[in-house]
Scaffold this motif. Structure first.
Motif, PDB file in Angstrom:
ATOM      1  N   TYR A  51       0.848  -1.186   0.000  1.00 60.91           N
ATOM      2  CA  TYR A  51       0.000   0.000   0.000  1.00 60.91           C
ATOM      3  C   TYR A  51       0.887   1.240   0.000  1.00 60.91           C
ATOM      4  CZ  TYR A  51       0.826   0.384   5.077  1.00 60.91           C
ATOM      5  OH  TYR A  51       1.412   0.502   6.313  1.00 60.91           O
ATOM      6  N   ARG A  52       0.284   2.343  -0.365  1.00 56.78           N
ATOM      7  CA  ARG A  52       0.961   3.638  -0.305  1.00 56.78           C
ATOM      8  C   ARG A  52      -0.066   4.688   0.082  1.00 56.78           C
ATOM      9  NH1 ARG A  52       2.010   4.550  -6.792  1.00 56.78           N
ATOM     10  NH2 ARG A  52      -0.184   4.741  -7.349  1.00 56.78           N
ATOM     11  N   LYS A  53       0.399   5.708   0.784  1.00 56.76           N
ATOM     12  CA  LYS A  53      -0.463   6.808   1.222  1.00 56.76           C
ATOM     13  C   LYS A  53       0.189   8.114   0.817  1.00 56.76           C
ATOM     14  CE  LYS A  53      -1.787   9.162   5.456  1.00 56.76           C
ATOM     15  NZ  LYS A  53      -0.979  10.310   5.094  1.00 56.76           N
ATOM     16  N   LEU A  54      -0.599   8.940   0.142  1.00 62.84           N
ATOM     17  CA  LEU A  54      -0.108  10.241  -0.307  1.00 62.84           C
ATOM     18  C   LEU A  54      -1.022  11.347   0.200  1.00 62.84           C
ATOM     19  CD1 LEU A  54       0.524   9.355  -4.058  1.00 62.84           C
ATOM     20  CD2 LEU A  54       2.280   9.734  -2.329  1.00 62.84           C
ATOM     21  N   ASP A  55      -0.436  12.470   0.540  1.00 65.56           N
ATOM     22  CA  ASP A  55      -1.223  13.673   0.789  1.00 65.56           C
ATOM     23  C   ASP A  55      -1.860  14.084  -0.528  1.00 65.56           C
ATOM     24  OD1 ASP A  55      -1.114  16.889   0.681  1.00 65.56           O
ATOM     25  OD2 ASP A  55      -1.466  16.221   2.749  1.00 65.56           O
ATOM     26  N   GLU A  56      -3.067  14.617  -0.457  1.00 62.41           N
ATOM     27  CA  GLU A  56      -3.754  14.951  -1.712  1.00 62.41           C
ATOM     28  C   GLU A  56      -2.969  15.954  -2.552  1.00 62.41           C
ATOM     29  OE1 GLU A  56      -4.831  18.622   0.430  1.00 62.41           O
ATOM     30  OE2 GLU A  56      -4.498  16.570   1.063  1.00 62.41           O
ATOM     31  N   GLY A  57      -2.161  16.791  -1.930  1.00 60.27           N
ATOM     32  CA  GLY A  57      -1.333  17.741  -2.667  1.00 60.27           C
ATOM     33  C   GLY A  57      -0.186  17.088  -3.414  1.00 60.27           C
ATOM     34  N   ASP A  58       0.120  15.843  -3.061  1.00 58.34           N
ATOM     35  CA  ASP A  58       1.188  15.098  -3.722  1.00 58.34           C
ATOM     36  C   ASP A  58       0.646  14.037  -4.674  1.00 58.34           C
ATOM     37  OD1 ASP A  58       3.232  16.482  -2.333  1.00 58.34           O
ATOM     38  OD2 ASP A  58       2.912  15.188  -0.595  1.00 58.34           O
ATOM     39  N   ALA A  59      -0.663  14.016  -4.866  1.00 64.76           N
ATOM     40  CA  ALA A  59      -1.310  13.000  -5.718  1.00 64.76           C
ATOM     41  C   ALA A  59      -2.056  13.669  -6.870  1.00 64.76           C
ATOM     42  CB  ALA A  59      -2.261  12.153  -4.877  1.00 64.76           C
ATOM     43  N   LEU A  60      -1.471  14.687  -7.450  1.00 64.80           N
ATOM     44  CA  LEU A  60      -2.174  15.483  -8.464  1.00 64.80           C
ATOM     45  C   LEU A  60      -2.500  14.683  -9.724  1.00 64.80           C
ATOM     46  CD1 LEU A  60      -0.266  18.858  -8.041  1.00 64.80           C
ATOM     47  CD2 LEU A  60      -2.436  18.137  -7.005  1.00 64.80           C
ATOM     48  N   LEU A  61      -1.583  13.839 -10.194  1.00 65.25           N
ATOM     49  CA  LEU A  61      -1.868  13.023 -11.376  1.00 65.25           C
ATOM     50  C   LEU A  61      -2.964  12.000 -11.079  1.00 65.25           C
ATOM     51  CD1 LEU A  61       1.691  12.426 -12.851  1.00 65.25           C
ATOM     52  CD2 LEU A  61      -0.083  13.972 -13.686  1.00 65.25           C
ATOM     53  N   THR A  62      -2.925  11.395  -9.896  1.00 63.40           N
ATOM     54  CA  THR A  62      -3.956  10.438  -9.502  1.00 63.40           C
ATOM     55  C   THR A  62      -5.315  11.115  -9.430  1.00 63.40           C
ATOM     56  OG1 THR A  62      -2.385   9.074  -8.287  1.00 63.40           O
ATOM     57  CG2 THR A  62      -4.704   8.885  -7.652  1.00 63.40           C
ATOM     58  N   LEU A  63      -5.391  12.258  -8.783  1.00 71.46           N
ATOM     59  CA  LEU A  63      -6.669  12.971  -8.662  1.00 71.46           C
ATOM     60  C   LEU A  63      -7.195  13.405 -10.028  1.00 71.46           C
ATOM     61  CD1 LEU A  63      -5.925  15.049  -5.453  1.00 71.46           C
ATOM     62  CD2 LEU A  63      -7.454  13.074  -5.661  1.00 71.46           C
ATOM     63  N   SER A  64      -6.288  13.769 -10.922  1.00 70.50           N
ATOM     64  CA  SER A  64      -6.700  14.127 -12.280  1.00 70.50           C
ATOM     65  C   SER A  64      -7.293  12.919 -13.006  1.00 70.50           C
ATOM     66  CB  SER A  64      -5.508  14.679 -13.060  1.00 70.50           C
ATOM     67  OG  SER A  64      -5.865  14.950 -14.388  1.00 70.50           O
ATOM     68  N   ALA A  65      -6.656  11.754 -12.859  1.00 68.36           N
ATOM     69  CA  ALA A  65      -7.181  10.532 -13.489  1.00 68.36           C
ATOM     70  C   ALA A  65      -8.519  10.144 -12.883  1.00 68.36           C
ATOM     71  CB  ALA A  65      -6.176   9.399 -13.345  1.00 68.36           C
ATOM     72  N   MET A  66      -8.667  10.296 -11.572  1.00 67.53           N
ATOM     73  CA  MET A  66      -9.951  10.011 -10.917  1.00 67.53           C
ATOM     74  C   MET A  66     -11.041  10.930 -11.455  1.00 67.53           C
ATOM     75  SD  MET A  66      -8.943   9.468  -6.953  1.00 67.53           S
ATOM     76  CE  MET A  66      -8.084   8.013  -6.374  1.00 67.53           C
ATOM     77  N   ARG A  67     -10.702  12.179 -11.612  1.00 62.57           N
ATOM     78  CA  ARG A  67     -11.668  13.175 -12.103  1.00 62.57           C
ATOM     79  C   ARG A  67     -12.156  12.798 -13.505  1.00 62.57           C
ATOM     80  NH1 ARG A  67      -8.609  17.265 -11.355  1.00 62.57           N
ATOM     81  NH2 ARG A  67      -9.308  17.671  -9.241  1.00 62.57           N
ATOM     82  N   LYS A  68     -11.247  12.295 -14.338  1.00 57.27           N
ATOM     83  CA  LYS A  68     -11.593  11.947 -15.719  1.00 57.27           C
ATOM     84  C   LYS A  68     -12.445  10.687 -15.820  1.00 57.27           C
ATOM     85  CE  LYS A  68      -7.461  13.990 -17.721  1.00 57.27           C
ATOM     86  NZ  LYS A  68      -6.147  13.721 -18.296  1.00 57.27           N
ATOM     87  N   THR A  69     -12.188   9.701 -14.956  1.00 55.88           N
ATOM     88  CA  THR A  69     -12.859   8.420 -15.120  1.00 55.88           C
ATOM     89  C   THR A  69     -13.965   8.157 -14.122  1.00 55.88           C
ATOM     90  OG1 THR A  69     -11.202   7.268 -13.781  1.00 55.88           O
ATOM     91  CG2 THR A  69     -10.835   7.353 -16.168  1.00 55.88           C
ATOM     92  N   GLY A  70     -13.919   8.781 -12.965  1.00 54.76           N
ATOM     93  CA  GLY A  70     -14.934   8.480 -11.967  1.00 54.76           C
ATOM     94  C   GLY A  70     -15.523   9.702 -11.303  1.00 54.76           C
ATOM     95  N   GLY A  71     -14.871  10.823 -11.460  1.00 52.05           N
ATOM     96  CA  GLY A  71     -15.327  12.020 -10.777  1.00 52.05           C
ATOM     97  C   GLY A  71     -14.832  12.040  -9.351  1.00 52.05           C
ATOM     98  N   LEU A  72     -14.569  13.198  -8.812  1.00 56.52           N
ATOM     99  CA  LEU A  72     -14.050  13.306  -7.450  1.00 56.52           C
ATOM    100  C   LEU A  72     -15.144  13.257  -6.399  1.00 56.52           C
ATOM    101  CD1 LEU A  72     -11.100  15.810  -7.842  1.00 56.52           C
ATOM    102  CD2 LEU A  72     -11.018  13.359  -7.440  1.00 56.52           C
ATOM    103  N   SER A  73     -16.397  13.151  -6.811  1.00 55.58           N
ATOM    104  CA  SER A  73     -17.460  12.986  -5.822  1.00 55.58           C
ATOM    105  C   SER A  73     -17.491  11.557  -5.313  1.00 55.58           C
ATOM    106  CB  SER A  73     -18.811  13.369  -6.419  1.00 55.58           C
ATOM    107  OG  SER A  73     -19.126  12.496  -7.492  1.00 55.58           O
ATOM    108  N   LYS A  74     -16.737  10.667  -5.925  1.00 57.12           N
ATOM    109  CA  LYS A  74     -16.626   9.274  -5.500  1.00 57.12           C
ATOM    110  C   LYS A  74     -15.413   9.144  -4.576  1.00 57.12           C
ATOM    111  CE  LYS A  74     -19.837   8.509  -8.517  1.00 57.12           C
ATOM    112  NZ  LYS A  74     -21.147   8.921  -8.131  1.00 57.12           N
ATOM    113  N   CYS A  75     -15.414   8.096  -3.743  1.00 55.57           N
ATOM    114  CA  CYS A  75     -14.317   7.923  -2.789  1.00 55.57           C
ATOM    115  C   CYS A  75     -13.560   6.619  -2.946  1.00 55.57           C
ATOM    116  CB  CYS A  75     -14.854   7.992  -1.362  1.00 55.57           C
ATOM    117  SG  CYS A  75     -15.622   9.565  -0.969  1.00 55.57           S
ATOM    118  N   PHE A  76     -14.234   5.573  -3.429  1.00 53.99           N
ATOM    119  CA  PHE A  76     -13.617   4.259  -3.536  1.00 53.99           C
ATOM    120  C   PHE A  76     -13.546   3.843  -4.999  1.00 53.99           C
ATOM    121  CE2 PHE A  76     -16.102   3.830   0.557  1.00 53.99           C
ATOM    122  CZ  PHE A  76     -15.032   4.138   1.363  1.00 53.99           C
TER     123      PHE A  76
END
Length: 126
Positions: A51-76
């Motif tokens: 596992y890995r844990k990142l602060d949201e400020g250090d996960a910008l590419l991940t959050l961008s990919a989430m936004r494109k495929t699932g939206g950030l209103s989702k959590c899992f």
């Protein structure tokens, strides 16, 4: 490129979650998540490999990919074509035979946690 597919949304609804506690003990990983309405969600991975844990400020590419495929209103999310899984398999010199690993991601208010596990998490509400 990793593709994020929303899962387990019935446990979240329209509220956000905050990572309250991450426990790695005796081969079991437990994430305790606090919903903004005060309820708790316990995600338990009995067969995790990494596992890995990142602060949201250090996960910008991940959050961008989430936004494109699932939206950030989702959590899992279940993650297909996982970059993390590709890296993990390279570290151990190839995938293990037998049951394939899955990549699961949790997007909390201030953290992103990625887990590689043989099985999906079990969920308990408190």
């Amino acid at each position: 490129m990793s593709i994020y597919i929303p899962i387990l949304q019935e446990y979240v609804g329209n509220v956000r979650i905050d990572l309250e506690e991450l426990i790695d003990r005796a081969g079991c990983l437990v994430l305790t998540l606090a919903r903004t309405d005060g309820r708790r969600i316990h995600l338990k991975f009995d067969s995790y490999m990494a596992y890995r844990k990142l602060d949201e400020g250090d996960a910008l590419l991940t959050l961008s990919a989430m936004r494109k495929t699932g939206g950030l209103s989702k959590c899992f999310y279940r993650v297909d074509d996982s970059d993390f899984l590709i890296w993990f398999n390279a570290e151990r010199c190839g995938p293990a035979s037998g049951q394939p690993l899955g990549h699961y991601s949790v997007a909390a208010i201030n953290d992103v946690v990625d887990v590689l596990s043989l099985d999906p998490p079990t969920v308990e509400m408190a």
